[in-house]
Design an enzyme around this catalytic site. Structure first.
Site, mmCIF file in Angstrom:
data_model
loop_
_atom_site.group_PDB
_atom_site.id
_atom_site.type_symbol
_atom_site.label_atom_id
_atom_site.label_comp_id
_atom_site.label_asym_id
_atom_site.label_seq_id
_atom_site.Cartn_x
_atom_site.Cartn_y
_atom_site.Cartn_z
ATOM 1 N N PHE A 1 0.825 3.422 1.469
ATOM 2 C CA PHE A 1 2.216 2.931 1.478
ATOM 3 C C PHE A 1 2.669 2.413 2.845
ATOM 4 O O PHE A 1 3.864 2.260 3.085
ATOM 5 C CB PHE A 1 3.204 4.003 0.973
ATOM 6 C CG PHE A 1 2.784 4.656 -0.314
ATOM 7 C CD1 PHE A 1 2.598 3.893 -1.463
ATOM 8 C CD2 PHE A 1 2.539 6.017 -0.385
ATOM 9 C CE1 PHE A 1 2.192 4.474 -2.653
ATOM 10 C CE2 PHE A 1 2.127 6.617 -1.571
ATOM 11 C CZ PHE A 1 1.960 5.833 -2.704
ATOM 12 N N GLN B 1 0.709 0.556 -7.480
ATOM 13 C CA GLN B 1 1.637 0.657 -6.358
ATOM 14 C C GLN B 1 1.166 -0.142 -5.157
ATOM 15 O O GLN B 1 1.701 -1.197 -4.873
ATOM 16 C CB GLN B 1 1.855 2.127 -5.993
ATOM 17 C CG GLN B 1 2.770 2.841 -6.969
ATOM 18 C CD GLN B 1 2.997 4.287 -6.556
ATOM 19 O OE1 GLN B 1 2.332 5.186 -7.024
ATOM 20 N NE2 GLN B 1 3.945 4.506 -5.682
ATOM 21 N N ASP B 2 0.166 0.375 -4.429
ATOM 22 C CA ASP B 2 -0.379 -0.406 -3.323
ATOM 23 C C ASP B 2 -1.894 -0.274 -3.341
ATOM 24 O O ASP B 2 -2.444 0.544 -4.072
ATOM 25 C CB ASP B 2 0.245 -0.017 -1.973
ATOM 26 C CG ASP B 2 -0.149 1.360 -1.473
ATOM 27 O OD1 ASP B 2 -0.616 2.184 -2.292
ATOM 28 O OD2 ASP B 2 0.028 1.609 -0.270
ATOM 29 N N PRO B 3 -2.599 -1.109 -2.565
ATOM 30 C CA PRO B 3 -4.066 -1.118 -2.660
ATOM 31 C C PRO B 3 -4.686 0.212 -2.227
ATOM 32 O O PRO B 3 -4.095 0.980 -1.468
ATOM 33 C CB PRO B 3 -4.473 -2.239 -1.690
ATOM 34 C CG PRO B 3 -3.251 -3.090 -1.530
ATOM 35 C CD PRO B 3 -2.091 -2.152 -1.659
#
Length: 230
Positions: free
Chosen positions: A134, A64-66
């Site tokens: 996010f 999804q995101d880092p």
């Protein structure tokens, strides 16, 4: 425009970098990096595309995101820099890896050896503010990474797409499932791993698919010791 990805991904993605949405994203990121603590280091944002060229990509593991903690993210989904504690999701990935294909767990979370074998470790959002998961969602990254997924799906050589969790599984609409292989399971997070991630055998299934394509299987065993490239 001067190339800032130094593999064949540049030719694949360059049209996106010339679109208004990316210019807006670029301006947003310039301000974010100037005024806040953002991960990963700006020179590592496109690391997944540097280590796994388009033509060499055999497998995609979508995140999804880092990671949003200090010193963790370096541009690859699920991977962390050496010397950082292995995150809980990756601990569970290692458990499944051992159960599925017998790989010995290692005490680091640096997945470079997978990337260099053709496993594209791609987050759908490539940057994040420290401590705020996010925080860069919906700023434009998703459009860029969706194009990367679509271009791989359209390639003449098939790809194995590994989609863990609801967000990753929503990307199946971008993938031609007639010509590529899609493996879906719950996310390896401690919150969901027991709902079907454990026992899903993604690593052996990936290698069976690659062998059926006439490709070399992935050696999933990570090295015991790793050194950072400079």
């Amino acid at each position: 425009m001067k190339a800032f990805i130094h593999t064949d991904w540049w030719d694949v993605l360059k049209p996106e970098f010339e679109k208004p949405y990316y210019h807006q994203l670029h301006e947003f990121l310039k301000n974010e990096y100037r005024t806040k603590n953002i991960h990963p280091d700006m020179y590592n944002i496109f690391q997944a595309f540097e280590w796994t060229p388009f033509a060499d990509t055999k497998v995609v593991i979508l995140g999804q995101d880092p990671y949003h903690g200090p010193g963790q993210a370096h541009g690859l989904s699920f991977s962390v820099l050496p010397g950082v504690a292995v995150p809980p999701s990756l601990v569970n990935i290692y458990k499944e890896l051992q159960d599925d294909v017998g790989c010995t767990p290692v005490n680091h979370g640096y997945l470079e050896s997978w990337a260099k074998q053709g496993v594209l470790l791609l987050n759908s959002v490539l940057t994040v503010q420290n401590g705020v998961a996010f925080s860069h969602a919906g700023k434009g990254w998703e459009r860029l990474t969706d194009v990367a997924i679509q271009r791989l799906s359209e390639r003449s050589t098939p790809v194995v797409f590994i989609l863990w969790g609801k967000a990753a599984r929503s990307k199946i609409k971008l993938i031609d499932t007639q010509t590529n292989v899609v493996l879906q399971a719950p996310h390896p997070s401690p919150l969901s791993a027991y709902r079907g991630f454990f026992g899903s055998k993604p690593f052996s299934k990936t290698n069976i698919a690659l062998t059926s394509f006439g490709e070399q299987p992935i050696n999933w065993q990570l090295p015991e010791h790793v050194n950072l490239e400079h």
